[in-house]
Design a protein around this motif. Structure first.
Motif, PDB file in Angstrom:
ATOM      1  N   THR A  32      50.675  57.367  46.299  1.00 16.95           N
ATOM      2  CA  THR A  32      49.411  56.970  45.271  1.00 16.95           C
ATOM      3  C   THR A  32      48.740  55.762  46.003  1.00 16.95           C
ATOM      4  OG1 THR A  32      50.913  57.791  43.427  1.00 16.95           O
ATOM      5  CG2 THR A  32      48.654  56.704  42.944  1.00 16.95           C
ATOM      6  N   TYR A  33      47.462  56.048  46.343  1.00 15.63           N
ATOM      7  CA  TYR A  33      46.480  54.891  46.380  1.00 15.63           C
ATOM      8  C   TYR A  33      45.934  54.297  45.205  1.00 15.63           C
ATOM      9  CZ  TYR A  33      43.248  52.779  50.015  1.00 15.63           C
ATOM     10  OH  TYR A  33      42.494  51.777  50.541  1.00 15.63           O
ATOM     11  N   VAL A  34      45.867  53.068  45.437  1.00 19.95           N
ATOM     12  CA  VAL A  34      45.436  52.095  44.485  1.00 19.95           C
ATOM     13  C   VAL A  34      44.241  51.293  44.836  1.00 19.95           C
ATOM     14  CG1 VAL A  34      46.111  50.607  42.458  1.00 19.95           C
ATOM     15  CG2 VAL A  34      47.610  52.138  43.344  1.00 19.95           C
ATOM     16  N   VAL A  35      43.309  51.396  43.901  1.00 19.71           N
ATOM     17  CA  VAL A  35      41.830  50.660  44.180  1.00 19.71           C
ATOM     18  C   VAL A  35      41.703  49.660  42.881  1.00 19.71           C
ATOM     19  CG1 VAL A  35      39.359  50.575  44.760  1.00 19.71           C
ATOM     20  CG2 VAL A  35      40.736  52.668  45.632  1.00 19.71           C
ATOM     21  N   ASN A  36      41.872  48.343  43.153  1.00 14.06           N
ATOM     22  CA  ASN A  36      41.346  47.441  42.214  1.00 14.06           C
ATOM     23  C   ASN A  36      39.933  47.127  42.066  1.00 14.06           C
ATOM     24  OD1 ASN A  36      41.596  45.339  40.244  1.00 14.06           O
ATOM     25  ND2 ASN A  36      42.735  43.931  41.660  1.00 14.06           N
ATOM     26  N   VAL A  37      39.355  47.422  41.115  1.00 14.97           N
ATOM     27  CA  VAL A  37      37.720  47.238  41.298  1.00 14.97           C
ATOM     28  C   VAL A  37      37.389  45.914  40.295  1.00 14.97           C
ATOM     29  CG1 VAL A  37      35.747  48.390  40.458  1.00 14.97           C
ATOM     30  CG2 VAL A  37      37.549  49.930  41.095  1.00 14.97           C
ATOM     31  N   LEU A  38      36.727  45.124  41.101  1.00 13.89           N
ATOM     32  CA  LEU A  38      36.263  43.914  40.395  1.00 13.89           C
ATOM     33  C   LEU A  38      34.917  43.720  40.518  1.00 13.89           C
ATOM     34  CD1 LEU A  38      38.850  41.842  42.880  1.00 13.89           C
ATOM     35  CD2 LEU A  38      39.244  42.592  40.454  1.00 13.89           C
ATOM     36  N   SER A  39      34.347  42.801  39.402  1.00 12.52           N
ATOM     37  CA  SER A  39      32.898  42.784  39.247  1.00 12.52           C
ATOM     38  C   SER A  39      32.846  41.962  37.991  1.00 12.52           C
ATOM     39  CB  SER A  39      32.259  44.147  39.245  1.00 12.52           C
ATOM     40  OG  SER A  39      31.965  44.528  37.728  1.00 12.52           O
TER      41      SER A  39
END
Length: 229
Positions: A32-39
């Motif tokens: 499982t590939y995990v992307v932490n989305v910040l903004s």
């Protein structure tokens, strides 16, 4: 009695690092590939995730979302309506997500659909440009989304999060003519802060630049799978 200063930050971060390592190992086992989305709030995290999911789904990748908000489940509802498994985390005032929260959400995914049935998890972190940087969530990639209306000087004011990101997305470029956004100044600042991270100019709602971003992300996902094989 002499004054004493008790540093709470170190044990909190140490515990989080341990949990992040456990999560990273768990994600690697299931591929499982995990992307932490910040903004910051209002930059377009949700619309960017939705547009990205649409393109990754067309490639046969199954995506899910962990939604982090201080309150409400508005974004999680939108994700579910788009067909994505979604778990809502309400922090009750905390300005970031932590490893223990992600662990509980991942357990819920595992119980509901099986973690090995999810190719990509997007973690939509709490809208904040300071606190989330300090908390590893076991992700493969952290991305920073800046929107044109926020101004080209945002990286100067919050350099840490731009330095931390593995990819930098400038969103809402379709409305640039209505704002005094200096693309050259923005690019020059990023050259100093994070010259190696790829940059993408996108409009999540209009589709502009989204194919290039998703092509790159799909390559990163495939590279991670190959390295774990």
């Amino acid at each position: 009695m002499a004054e004493q200063t008790i540093a709470l930050e170190q044990p909190i971060l140490s515990r989080n690092e341990r949990l992040a390592t456990e999560l990273r190992d768990r994600f690697a086992r299931t591929g499982t590939y995990v992307v932490n989305v910040l903004s910051s709030p209002g930059s377009g995290k949700t619309s960017t995730i939705l547009a990205t999911n649409e393109r990754l789904a067309a490639r046969g990748l199954r995506c899910a979302v962990i939604e982090g908000d201080i309150a409400s489940d508005v974004d999680a509802v939108r994700m579910k309506e788009a067909g994505m498994p979604a778990i809502q985390i309400n922090t009750g005032g905390l300005c970031h997500l932590e490893g223990n929260m992600i662990g509980q959400a991942v357990d819920a995914f595992d119980d509901a659909v099986g973690l090995d049935a999810i190719d990509v998890i997007f973690i939509e972190n709490v809208g904040n440009l300071v606190c989330p940087v300090d908390f590893d969530l076991g992700e493969n990639l952290s991305i920073m989304i800046l929107s044109v209306p926020e101004g080209d000087d945002k990286p100067l004011k919050y350099p840490g999060i731009f330095q931390h990101a593995g990819a930098l997305l400038l969103n809402k470029v379709d409305v640039a003519p209505a704002f005094d956004f200096d693309f050259d100044a923005y690019g020059s600042t990023l050259d100093d802060l994070n010259p190696t991270a790829p940059r993408f100019e996108v409009s999540a709602t209009r589709g502009q630049g989204m194919d290039a971003w998703c092509d790159w992300l799909a390559e990163e996902i495939e590279a991670a799978r190959t390295s774990q094989a």
